[in-house]
Design a protein around this motif. Structure first.
Motif, PDB file in Angstrom:
ATOM      1  N   ASP A 151       0.830  -1.206   0.000  1.00  0.00           N
ATOM      2  CA  ASP A 151       0.000   0.000   0.000  1.00  0.00           C
ATOM      3  C   ASP A 151       0.865   1.257   0.000  1.00  0.00           C
ATOM      4  OD1 ASP A 151      -2.282  -1.473  -0.047  1.00  0.00           O
ATOM      5  OD2 ASP A 151      -2.718  -1.283   2.086  1.00  0.00           O
ATOM      6  N   LEU A 152       1.991   1.201   0.722  1.00  0.00           N
ATOM      7  CA  LEU A 152       2.904   2.343   0.721  1.00  0.00           C
ATOM      8  C   LEU A 152       3.478   2.555  -0.671  1.00  0.00           C
ATOM      9  CD1 LEU A 152       4.969   1.717   3.990  1.00  0.00           C
ATOM     10  CD2 LEU A 152       2.956   3.150   3.706  1.00  0.00           C
ATOM     11  N   TRP A 153       3.867   1.460  -1.305  1.00  0.00           N
ATOM     12  CA  TRP A 153       4.489   1.576  -2.619  1.00  0.00           C
ATOM     13  C   TRP A 153       3.507   2.132  -3.647  1.00  0.00           C
ATOM     14  CZ3 TRP A 153       9.068   2.250  -4.141  1.00  0.00           C
ATOM     15  CH2 TRP A 153       9.392   2.142  -5.495  1.00  0.00           C
ATOM     16  N   GLU A 154       2.231   1.842  -3.483  1.00  0.00           N
ATOM     17  CA  GLU A 154       1.239   2.403  -4.400  1.00  0.00           C
ATOM     18  C   GLU A 154       1.247   3.924  -4.335  1.00  0.00           C
ATOM     19  OE1 GLU A 154      -3.528   2.029  -5.513  1.00  0.00           O
ATOM     20  OE2 GLU A 154      -2.788   1.258  -3.602  1.00  0.00           O
ATOM     21  N   ILE A 155       1.337   4.464  -3.131  1.00  0.00           N
ATOM     22  CA  ILE A 155       1.396   5.920  -2.956  1.00  0.00           C
ATOM     23  C   ILE A 155       2.675   6.479  -3.566  1.00  0.00           C
ATOM     24  CG2 ILE A 155       1.545   7.780  -1.239  1.00  0.00           C
ATOM     25  CD1 ILE A 155      -0.106   5.938   0.617  1.00  0.00           C
ATOM     26  N   PHE A 156       3.798   5.813  -3.287  1.00  0.00           N
ATOM     27  CA  PHE A 156       5.075   6.278  -3.815  1.00  0.00           C
ATOM     28  C   PHE A 156       5.079   6.258  -5.350  1.00  0.00           C
ATOM     29  CE2 PHE A 156       7.016   4.246   0.231  1.00  0.00           C
ATOM     30  CZ  PHE A 156       6.536   5.297   0.988  1.00  0.00           C
TER      31      PHE A 156
END
Length: 566
Positions: free
Chosen positions: A112-117
């Motif tokens: 989920d963090l990588w999606e934002i990044f």
């Protein structure tokens, strides 16, 4: 008086068309030796930064970021617990011309963090690894993804276009990467900062929608620099007093940048302490507030109840001038802090997209209170109530709240479809909350249009939990609902149906969730770990195959009460 459901409050102070950095430098010049940030532990530990120290460290880190290729408008991710280093990093990113992408940690999977990044195309990552090994697993996953997506990565090459990774504190397990203490010991890079404009975006907050997809909310210098102070907070309190606020810095309500730039000292503890041990840390935190001689505090409603539980044992004369609270409805019981812990209670209502919208007049006596009444718009804010087609309703009729203000964001980042959905002509923002305007011209909230659970002011999206539990072998249907809770307003309840031939107990589902979600160890001490688990043989379904969540919620509450769990 207009018959329409419309309220407005004119602006009090002149509009300040300057950048956050200009305001910060002016304030730092006026108060160089003033402590502006104080990080306390309930064990008595104390760290602080003066304006001079903050400016010196942030400037050096900003020059380092520029030397590593961060240019004006580049997105830089910032994540970690509340620390002094976090604020140094945020200020440095803005000085360098970057846009801070605020990130909060909810579940143990870094996807989920990588999606934002990925959406924001982050050029650099500034991460606080915390103390010990608390976040190392998440960091390890993130580094692994970074390496896979940037196979030619070269952190030491100044001209490299690969992301820069800097840790905000030294950790022996991460010594191969740069860290803030090391950067501060380097010779300051001879680089120029880019010119900044008041209308440049500087922070992107991250919130979620009911689909589980992130909503990225940008705010500019001018928006954050022109937030009107809350009614009931004396102007001289800002620069002469101290405010306690332990909300996660990555949240709109916890972001320290406005207070830092305007001269209000912020005292804070780790955000997870207030929620831990069922509120038994309340008086330890209060002792910190008392020792620091705070004049005001932003305290979450459940923490107010924790204080109320101790009021008969509290004999000290120390009181705050005002406690502010936001995030969930306030009941009569919350007002019992008045006269014991504070002289006044200020109740507010706001959103990440709008910042603060309304406040009630300061409450100075405990007693009866309409829990859904959130008061009148703050200065420079308009509110109207509309029907499904966007037409303004008559006063007293229930509909969706729409907001227009100087603090309103300009639109979700890279999400035209959602912007078209939430903005009406004239730059009116659909808040997603329902309510009406009463005879006192106050906004009265009645509910949420979308199915979001509000636990301890943290907005939890059921879909995010449901999609994880559905990965469990033998689960046929799952529905996550909010059930009433006296302390946190709502708790998270997992209701599930198994496939034929599978015997999955509530304890099995609970264990699966413990392996996939964070709870007390999360930044705010809540995370998305569910509290209740109920097995059903079937769900009541609508004609189009959707679970009737209202019916399910009623059944779940009855079962929990029969089991004496609530």
């Amino acid at each position: 008086m207009s018959e329409f459901s419309y309220l407005s409050t004119p602006r009090i102070t002149p509009y300040n068309y300057r950048t956050i950095i200009e305001v910060f430098k002016d304030t730092a010049t006026s108060y160089p030796d003033k402590e502006i940030l104080i990080h306390r532990g309930i064990d008595g530990t104390r760290e602080s930064l003066t304006y001079r120290q903050l400016q010196t460290k942030a400037t050096k880190l900003a020059r380092y970021l520029v030397s590593k290729g961060v240019s004006k408008g580049d997105k830089v991710a910032l994540l970690g617990p509340n620390t002094l280093e976090w604020v140094i990093a945020e200020l440095a990113i803005i000085m360098a011309g970057g846009v801070v992408v605020h990130v909060t940690l909810s579940i143990s999977d870094v996807k989920d963090l990588w999606e934002i990044f990925s959406i924001t195309e982050c050029k650099a990552f500034l991460i606080d690894p915390g103390k010990g090994e608390k976040y190392l697993e998440m960091i390890s996953q993130l580094i692994s993804i970074l390496r896979r997506s940037n196979s030619s990565r070269d952190d030491k090459n100044v001209n490299s276009k690969d992301p820069t990774l800097v840790f905000l504190r030294r950790n022996e397990l991460l010594i191969s990467y740069e860290n803030l203490p090391g950067v501060l010991k380097m010779k300051e890079a001879a680089v120029e900062f880019p010119p900044l404009n008041p209308e440049d975006e500087i922070i992107i907050f991250n919130t979620s929608r009911s689909t589980g997809k992130p909503k990225l909310v940008p705010h500019t210098h001018s928006i954050l620099n022109n937030v009107e102070r809350e009614a009931g907070r004396p102007k001289d309190m800002l620069q002469s007093g101290k405010m306690y606020n332990d909300r996660p810095f990555a949240w709109g309500a916890g972001s320290p940048i406005i207070a830092v730039c305007k001269g209000e000292t912020i005292v804070f503890c780790d955000s997870s302490i207030a929620i831990a041990d069922d509120g038994r840390n309340a008086m330890k935190i209060w002792e910190v507030i008392k020792e620091e001689k705070c004049t005001s505090a932003l305290l979450i409603p459940y923490f107010l109840l924790d204080l109320v539980a101790q009021k008969d044992y509290y004999q000290d004369s120390f009181k705050l001038e005002v406690i502010m609270t936001v995030g969930q409805p306030i009941e009569d019981s919350h007002t019992q802090v008045i006269g014991v812990f504070t002289k006044a209670l200020l109740v507010g209502y706001g959103l990440t997209e709008t910042l603060l919208i309304t406040t009630l007049p300061p409450i100075v006596t405990s007693g009866k209170l309409d829990s859904r009444d959130v008061g009148k718009p703050i200065p420079s804010t308009e509110v109207k109530v509309v029907d499904e087609d966007g037409n303004v309703l008559k006063k007293g009729d229930t509909g969706e709240l729409c907001i227009r203000s100087s603090s309103l964001f300009n639109g979700y980042y890279k999400n035209k479809e959602l912007n078209d959905e939430v903005f009406l002509p004239g730059k009116w923002f659909r808040a997603g909350d329902t309510g009406h305007i009463n005879d006192q011209n106050h906004i009265v909230l009645e509910g949420r249009i979308k199915d979001v659970i509000s636990r301890g002011t943290r907005k939890t999206m059921p879909y995010r939990i449901e999609k994880v539990i559905m990965q469990m072998n033998g689960i046929r249907h799952v529905a996550v609902i909010g059930v009433p809770d006296k302390r946190l307003y709502e708790e998270i309840c997992v209701c599930y149906v198994t496939e034929p031939g599978h015997d999955i107990s509530p304890a099995d589902v609970e264990q699966f969730c413990k392996e996939n979600f964070t709870g007390f160890e999360s930044l705010d001490g809540l995370g998305e770990m569910p509290t209740y688990f109920l097995r059903f043989f079937n769900f009541s379904m609508s004609d189009n195959g959707k679970i009737k969540k209202k019916v399910l919620r009623t059944d779940a509450i009855l079962r929990l009460r029969k089991q004496c769990l609530m």
